[in-house]
Design an enzyme around this catalytic site. Structure first.
Site, mmCIF file in Angstrom:
data_model
loop_
_atom_site.group_PDB
_atom_site.id
_atom_site.type_symbol
_atom_site.label_atom_id
_atom_site.label_comp_id
_atom_site.label_asym_id
_atom_site.label_seq_id
_atom_site.Cartn_x
_atom_site.Cartn_y
_atom_site.Cartn_z
ATOM 1 N N GLU A 190 0.890 -1.102 -0.133
ATOM 2 C CA GLU A 190 0.019 0.054 -0.128
ATOM 3 C C GLU A 190 0.842 1.307 -0.106
ATOM 4 O OE1 GLU A 190 -3.548 1.905 2.840
ATOM 5 O OE2 GLU A 190 -2.300 0.278 3.582
ATOM 6 N N LYS A 199 -8.915 3.099 -2.830
ATOM 7 C CA LYS A 199 -9.440 2.813 -1.278
ATOM 8 C C LYS A 199 -10.742 3.512 -0.898
ATOM 9 C CE LYS A 199 -7.395 2.241 3.164
ATOM 10 N NZ LYS A 199 -6.321 2.128 4.143
ATOM 11 N N CYS A 203 -5.631 -2.747 2.481
ATOM 12 C CA CYS A 203 -5.273 -2.890 4.141
ATOM 13 C C CYS A 203 -6.799 -3.132 4.717
ATOM 14 C CB CYS A 203 -5.009 -1.374 4.529
ATOM 15 S SG CYS A 203 -4.065 -1.091 6.016
#
Length: 308
Positions: free
Chosen positions: A44, A130, A164
């Site tokens: 990430e 995200k 994540c």
């Protein structure tokens, strides 16, 4: 073609230097290819940086000139998608013959997004922004929408990314399972022991291969100009890695590794997916659509819509 080699890259970007980070990324792509990898996953926010320990000097109800400058400096390290940096990465993917998922900080107007980019040997193939920045990440990153939930086709099945703590969103996972994801990529900044258990659960739940990469980040890999509220000791470890590869029955086939910068590889066989689906298919024979149903909105959400 059922057998392939997957790689997960555990490394840190070059602080305050996008060009050097792109060069390092390209070298890592070449190294993964030299080790026989067909697919590689990067952490990430690898390009652009994960601001671990920063808070942009913010206080509830007030911002400061110092914090505004920290954000401006951080924004300067983000990249446009597409842009010159993605062109360089696309060329590297082409030369290496690799399918890639790479975490970047994407700049779009005045907003930054934590984004996973997909590359095939033919070039930039897509991205995922995200959906839900976690905690203080919301100080610096915007929210993605459902328009970037696409997966990319590879010779070994569809590849997609869940970033994540999106991996703790059951409906997000289900949406990806519904797309028939085979290579479930999980770029992360979570280096806790519990992350490996999460990756094993997802592999079992989705009957897919899970490839997770996290940075190995020390304070000296973090921009000096950005305040760090954890430590200023140069050799202090801010993120310890934990790269891992898991097969569709939840068996760990590589990692987790906490030793430093490294590339883990594993030889995988896509025939393991139907073997695992024999007794469990979460969106198929083990689903109950008469009781539970997920509706996913993949329409882009723009703040300004112009109609003629």
């Amino acid at each position: 073609m059922t057998k392939f080699r997957a790689a997960v890259v555990q490394a840190a970007p070059v602080p305050n230097d996008v060009e050097a980070t792109i060069e390092k990324t390209i070298n890592l792509i070449r190294e993964a290819a030299a080790r026989g990898a067909n697919v590689a996953v990067f952490p990430e926010a690898f390009i652009g940086g994960y601001p671990k320990g920063a808070n942009f000097n913010i206080h509830i109800g007030a911002r400061t000139p110092e914090g505004r400058q920290e954000f401006a400096d951080y924004r300067a390290g983000a990249i446009a998608v597409p842009g010159s940096e993605t062109e360089q990465l696309a060329q590297a993917a082409h030369e290496a013959g690799l399918y890639l998922t790479i975490g970047v900080i994407e700049r779009d107007g005045g907003t930054l997004y934590c984004t996973a980019l997909y590359f095939t040997p033919d070039g930039l193939a897509g991205k995922h922004r995200k959906l839900m920045p976690t905690g203080a990440e919301r100080l610096c990153w915007g929210f993605g929408d459902g328009s970037t939930l696409d997966t990319v086709q590879t010779p070994w099945g569809s590849m997609g990314a869940v970033i994540c703590w999106e991996n703790y969103m059951p409906l997000m996972r289900t949406a990806m399972y519904g797309k028939g994801i085979a290579l479930y990529c999980a770029p992360t900044a979570d280096d806790r022991d519990s992350w490996a258990a999460t990756m094993r659960h997802i592999a079992l739940e989705g009957r897919c291969f899970v490839l997770s990469a996290c940075q190995y980040l020390t304070r000296k890999d973090f921009p000096e100009s950005m305040g760090n509220r954890i430590t200023d000791e140069p050799d202090a470890v801010l993120m310890r890695g934990g790269a891992i590869i898991v097969d569709p029955l939840g068996r760990v086939v590589a990692g987790p590794d906490y030793s430093g910068e490294t590339i883990l590889t594993a030889d995988l066989d896509t025939d393991d997916i139907p073997r695992a689906q024999f007794d469990f298919d979460v969106v198929g024979h083990y689903a109950r659509p008469d009781v539970f149903k997920l509706v996913v909105d993949e329409e882009p959400k723009s703040a300004v819509v112009t109609r003629a």
